[in-house]
Design a protein around this motif. Structure first.
Motif, short mmCIF file in Angstrom:
data_model
loop_
_atom_site.label_atom_id
_atom_site.label_comp_id
_atom_site.label_asym_id
_atom_site.label_seq_id
_atom_site.Cartn_x
_atom_site.Cartn_y
_atom_site.Cartn_z
N UNK A 48 0.82 -1.37 -0.10
CA UNK A 48 0.06 -0.03 0.20
C UNK A 48 0.87 1.23 -0.08
N UNK A 49 1.75 1.41 0.80
CA UNK A 49 2.90 2.52 0.89
C UNK A 49 3.60 2.64 -0.58
N UNK A 56 1.80 9.89 -4.96
CA UNK A 56 2.32 11.28 -4.71
C UNK A 56 3.29 11.66 -5.90
N UNK A 57 3.88 10.75 -6.39
CA UNK A 57 4.81 11.15 -7.44
C UNK A 57 4.29 11.63 -8.85
N UNK A 58 2.74 11.09 -8.83
CA UNK A 58 1.89 11.61 -10.06
C UNK A 58 1.06 12.69 -9.80
N UNK A 59 1.34 13.38 -8.60
CA UNK A 59 0.45 14.38 -8.26
C UNK A 59 -0.92 14.02 -7.67
N UNK A 60 -1.07 12.87 -7.07
CA UNK A 60 -2.10 12.35 -6.22
C UNK A 60 -2.43 13.23 -5.08
N UNK A 61 -1.22 13.57 -4.52
CA UNK A 61 -1.25 14.33 -3.10
C UNK A 61 -1.88 15.65 -3.37
N UNK A 62 -1.55 16.36 -4.26
CA UNK A 62 -2.22 17.85 -4.57
C UNK A 62 -3.90 17.48 -4.78
N UNK A 63 -4.14 16.49 -5.57
CA UNK A 63 -5.52 16.26 -5.81
C UNK A 63 -6.35 16.07 -4.28
N UNK A 117 -5.39 -1.43 5.84
CA UNK A 117 -5.41 -0.38 6.91
C UNK A 117 -4.39 0.91 6.48
N UNK A 118 -3.41 0.45 5.70
CA UNK A 118 -2.50 1.37 5.17
C UNK A 118 -3.08 2.36 4.17
N UNK A 119 -3.82 1.59 3.19
CA UNK A 119 -4.56 2.53 2.03
C UNK A 119 -5.74 3.53 2.72
N UNK A 120 -6.29 2.78 3.86
CA UNK A 120 -7.31 3.85 4.49
C UNK A 120 -6.88 5.02 4.80
N UNK A 121 -5.64 5.48 4.96
CA UNK A 121 -5.04 6.59 5.47
C UNK A 121 -4.77 7.58 4.27
N UNK A 122 -5.66 8.26 3.61
CA UNK A 122 -5.29 9.26 2.29
C UNK A 122 -4.04 10.40 3.05
N UNK A 123 -3.95 10.45 4.10
CA UNK A 123 -2.84 11.32 4.55
C UNK A 123 -1.48 10.96 4.03
N UNK A 124 -1.40 9.52 4.12
CA UNK A 124 0.07 8.95 3.41
C UNK A 124 0.34 9.59 2.18
N UNK A 125 -0.44 9.82 1.39
CA UNK A 125 -0.20 10.31 0.10
C UNK A 125 0.34 11.67 0.14
N UNK A 126 -0.37 12.58 1.00
CA UNK A 126 -0.08 13.89 1.14
C UNK A 126 1.36 14.02 1.91
N UNK A 127 1.49 12.91 2.88
CA UNK A 127 2.74 13.08 3.75
C UNK A 127 4.04 12.53 2.41
N UNK A 132 8.93 13.90 -0.04
CA UNK A 132 10.06 13.57 -1.02
C UNK A 132 10.66 14.96 -1.70
N UNK A 133 9.96 15.92 -2.02
CA UNK A 133 10.56 17.02 -2.64
C UNK A 133 11.31 17.85 -1.89
N UNK A 134 11.41 17.66 -0.70
CA UNK A 134 12.53 18.21 0.30
C UNK A 134 13.80 17.73 -0.07
#
Length: 207
Positions: A48-49, A56-63, A117-127, A132-134
């Protein structure tokens, strides 16, 4: 190398906290089924991670960050799933031999628990989208850097989960001396605790 070491330190600090949702799940499954079978749960979590990192790499975090309300139902389905597992364990009447007899067929279910359990946390994509960009040098090829950062995170995460699973296994040996029913109830309580942790996780959309 200096940037990579700073990244390792940042990841280490992130994991230097009390057990989170996935770690409580690993502890519970290690107590009930043993560390070897709980490795399927770890595999589900890391799978899931990997998907979340890809998102996150494909911009889903922004969505997700701009449309958080559209993803809230994912989190609450995960909360309900964990509570359901926890209540099943608390109300279970099985014996050690019953668990041993059915454990060999639990691989897919244990993998699914870790994955859901891991996929149920959308915050992970934002995290991942924020982390990574840092540590990426825009003057160098991005894909190799993402692969290194992602694989490093998965290795550290997997090692931490194995450590919590091992601690759960050690605790199981002591718990079984008292009552297997107590083991079930503690595992169920851990699942409900994981659900409460997931329920408490939230993020604000970017404005």
């Amino acid at each position: 190398m200096e940037t990579y070491l700073i990244y390792l330190a940042a990841v280490a600090v992130f994991f230097a906290t009390p057990p989170d949702t996935s770690q409580l799940l690993i502890i519970s499954n290690s107590v009930r089924y043993g560390l070897r079978r709980s490795a399927y749960t770890i595999a589900g979590d890391l799978t899931a991670n990997s998907l979340q990192m890809t998102g996150a790499a494909f911009g889903l975090a922004a969505i997700i960050a701009t449309s958080a309300s559209a993803f809230v139902w994912i989190k609450w389905l995960g909360v309900a799933y964990l509570v359901w597992i926890g209540l099943q364990l608390i109300l279970a009447k099985d014996r050690p031999e019953d668990v041993a007899a059915t454990a060999s067929g639990q691989s897919a279910r244990l993998f699914r628990q870790g994955f859901v359990t891991s996929m149920a946390n959308p915050f992970a994509v934002v995290f991942f989208g924020a982390l990574f960009p840092q540590f990426i040098d825009p003057m160098m090829p991005v894909l190799p850097q993402l692969l290194i950062l992602g694989l490093t995170y998965l290795v550290v995460d997997g090692a931490i989960l194995l450590l919590w699973g091992w601690l759960g296994l050690r605790a199981a040996a002591a718990l079984r001396r008292f009552s297997f029913g107590l083991v079930n109830k503690i595992c169920g309580a851990l699942m409900i605790g994981a659900a409460m942790l997931l329920a408490s996780k939230d993020f604000e959309p970017e404005r």
